[in-house]
Design an enzyme around this catalytic site. Structure first.
Site, PDB file in Angstrom:
ATOM      1  CE  LYS A  66      -3.847  -2.355   2.270  1.00 42.28           C
ATOM      2  NZ  LYS A  66      -4.594  -2.637   3.508  1.00 42.28           N
ATOM      3  CD  GLN A 110      -3.351  -4.282   6.595  1.00 43.08           C
ATOM      4  OE1 GLN A 110      -3.484  -3.236   5.966  1.00 43.08           O
ATOM      5  NE2 GLN A 110      -3.774  -5.444   6.127  1.00 43.08           N
ATOM      6  CG  ASP A 133      -9.385   0.487   5.460  1.00 39.52           C
ATOM      7  OD1 ASP A 133      -9.209  -0.052   4.358  1.00 39.52           O
ATOM      8  OD2 ASP A 133      -8.578   0.403   6.408  1.00 39.52           O
TER       9      ASP A 133
HETATM   10  N1  GUN Z   1      -6.910  -6.435   6.353  1.00 34.16           N
HETATM   11  C1  GUN Z   1      -7.397  -7.176   5.327  1.00 34.16           C
HETATM   12  N2  GUN Z   1      -8.025  -6.381   4.436  1.00 34.16           N
HETATM   13  C2  GUN Z   1      -7.948  -5.127   4.909  1.00 34.16           C
HETATM   14  C3  GUN Z   1      -8.412  -3.874   4.420  1.00 34.16           C
HETATM   15  O1  GUN Z   1      -9.057  -3.753   3.371  1.00 34.16           O
HETATM   16  N3  GUN Z   1      -8.113  -2.805   5.197  1.00 34.16           N
HETATM   17  C4  GUN Z   1      -7.436  -2.917   6.371  1.00 34.16           C
HETATM   18  N4  GUN Z   1      -7.218  -1.800   7.068  1.00 34.16           N
HETATM   19  N5  GUN Z   1      -7.001  -4.062   6.846  1.00 34.16           N
HETATM   20  C5  GUN Z   1      -7.249  -5.154   6.115  1.00 34.16           C
END
Ligand code: GUN
Length: 301
Positions: A66, A110, A133
Site C-alpha cells: 500500500k 491494518q 477504508d
Molecule cells: N486487512 C485485510 N483487508 C484489509 C483492508 O481492506 N483494510 C485494512 N485496514 N485491513 C485489512
C-alpha cells in the site's frame, strides 16, 4: 483481457481471466495523473498514514504494498509500526494524533489487530473524513444509503472488475458468499444500489446457509469471500457465471483463493485469478479514497 493457455489438451479453457493486476495498474496510472493535476492546481499532496500493530508477516507485506503504491501514485505515505504489546490506549492515542494532524488525509489501521485490542473501538475512533477504508459506521451508513463519502476498497475493486469484464450486473442474481464487515456486507450493499454495475438481485450466503450449493448455483455473479481455501467447487457454479474470488488463503505454501480455480475455469464465463485478481484492486481503490480524502479536507469536494 488475457486468455490463459490451455492447461491440457482435454480441458478447454472457457473462462475469460480477469486480469486485476493490469486493470489496477491502469487505474493507478490514471490516479497518478489526477494527483499531479490536483497538486498543480494548489491542492494538498494526498498523504496516507498507515498503522501496523504487531508482526503478522502477511499484514506487513500488504502495508508495504500500500505504501509503495501511494508513492508510485505521487502520494505521501507514513508507516507507524507498533509492537504487538501495544495497548488499546496507546493505539487510540496514535489514532487521535493522526486525526488532528492536518498534514494527514487518510488513516489506515491494518487488520487484524492483536487479540487484546478491541478492533471496533479503534476503527470507530478514526475521524470519518480520513476513513479511507470506509469502515466507520457514518461512512458505511452513507454508502448503504447510496450517497457515499468513500467506497469500501475491496467491494469497490470487485465492482470495477465486473465493469472491466463487461459483466451484465443490471437485473442479475448476484450471490455474495461471506458476510464480513470488510467484504460481504458492503459488497452486497453496492451491488443492490441503483446505479452502474449495480441494480442486482443480491443474496448473501454464508457458513450457516442451508443448501448452499443450490443457492450459489443460481448466481449469475458469484463473489466468494468466505475465507476458506478452494471452498467453491465446480458443482457450486452456474455455467457461464462471472466468478470473483476475494479469498487469499495460504495452502501448502501456496496462495489460493476461495474458489477451486482449475475446476471453475471450465464452467465460468469469467473469473479472477488468485493472486492477481481482487488484491491489486483493493490497493488501487484505497488510493482513490486517499485522493478523495485530500480533496475533502481541502474543502474542494
Ligand atoms: N486487512 C485485510 N483487508 C484489509 C483492508 O481492506 N483494510 C485494512 N485496514 N485491513 C485489512
Amino acid at each position: 483481457m488475457t486468455r490463459f493457455p490451455l492447461p491440457s489438451k482435454d480441458t478447454p479453457v472457457t473462462a475469460q481471466i480477469i486480469d486485476g493486476k493490469a486493470i489496477a495498474a491502469r487505474i493507478r496510472q490514471e490516479l497518478a495523473a489526477q494527483v499531479e493535476t490536483y497538486v498543480a492546481s494548489g491542492g494538498s499532496r494526498p498523504h496516507l498514514a498507515a498503522v501496523l500493530v504487531g508482526d503478522d508477516p502477511a499484514s506487513a507485506v500488504y502495508v508495504r504494498n500500500k505504501e509503495r503504491a501511494c508513492q508510485q501514485a505521487g502520494m505521501l505515505s507514513t508507516l507507524h509500526r507498533l509492537p504487538a504489546s501495544t495497548t488499546q490506549e496507546e493505539l487510540l492515542t496514535l489514532v487521535q494524533q493522526l486525526n488532528s494532524d492536518a498534514s494527514v488525509h487518510g488513516i489506515l489501521v491494518q487488520l487484524p489487530l492483536p487479540k487484546h485490542i478491541h478492533e471496533t473501538s479503534i476503527l470507530d475512533a478514526v475521524t470519518p473524513l480520513k476513513d479511507v477504508d470506509c469502515f466507520h459506521p457514518e461512512n458505511v451508513g452513507l454508502m448503504v444509503q447510496g450517497r457515499p463519502r468513500f467506497l469500501p476498497c475491496t467491494p469497490h475493486g470487485c465492482q470495477e472488475l465486473l465493469a472491466a469484464c463487461g459483466a451484465k450486473v443490471d437485473g442479475a442474481h448476484a450471490v455474495v458468499l461471506g458476510r464480513s464487515e470488510i467484504v460481504g456486507k458492503p459488497m452486497a450493499a453496492l451491488l443492490v444500489q441503483k446505479g452502474d454495475v449495480a441494480n442486482a438481485t443480491v443474496t448473501i450466503a454464508h457458513s450457516r446457509t442451508r443448501n448452499l450449493a443450490e443457492i450459489t448455483r443460481q448466481a449469475d455473479i458469484l463473489i466468494a469471500a468466505i475465507g476458506k481455501p478452494n471452498f467453491v467447487t465446480a458443482d457450486m457454479i452456474k455455467p457461464g457465471a462471472v466468478v470473483i474470488d476475494v479469498g487469499i488463503n495460504r495452502l501448502n505454501d501456496q496462495l489460493v483463493g476461495d474458489v477451486d480455480y482449475p475446476a471453475a475455469i471450465d464452467i465460468a464465463s469469467a473469473i479472477t485469478p488468485v493472486p492477481g485478481g481482487v488484491g491489486p484492486m483493493t490497493i488501487a481503490m484505497l488510493l482513490k479514497n486517499t485522493l478523495r480524502a485530500a480533496r475533502l479536507q481541502d474543502n474542494v469536494d
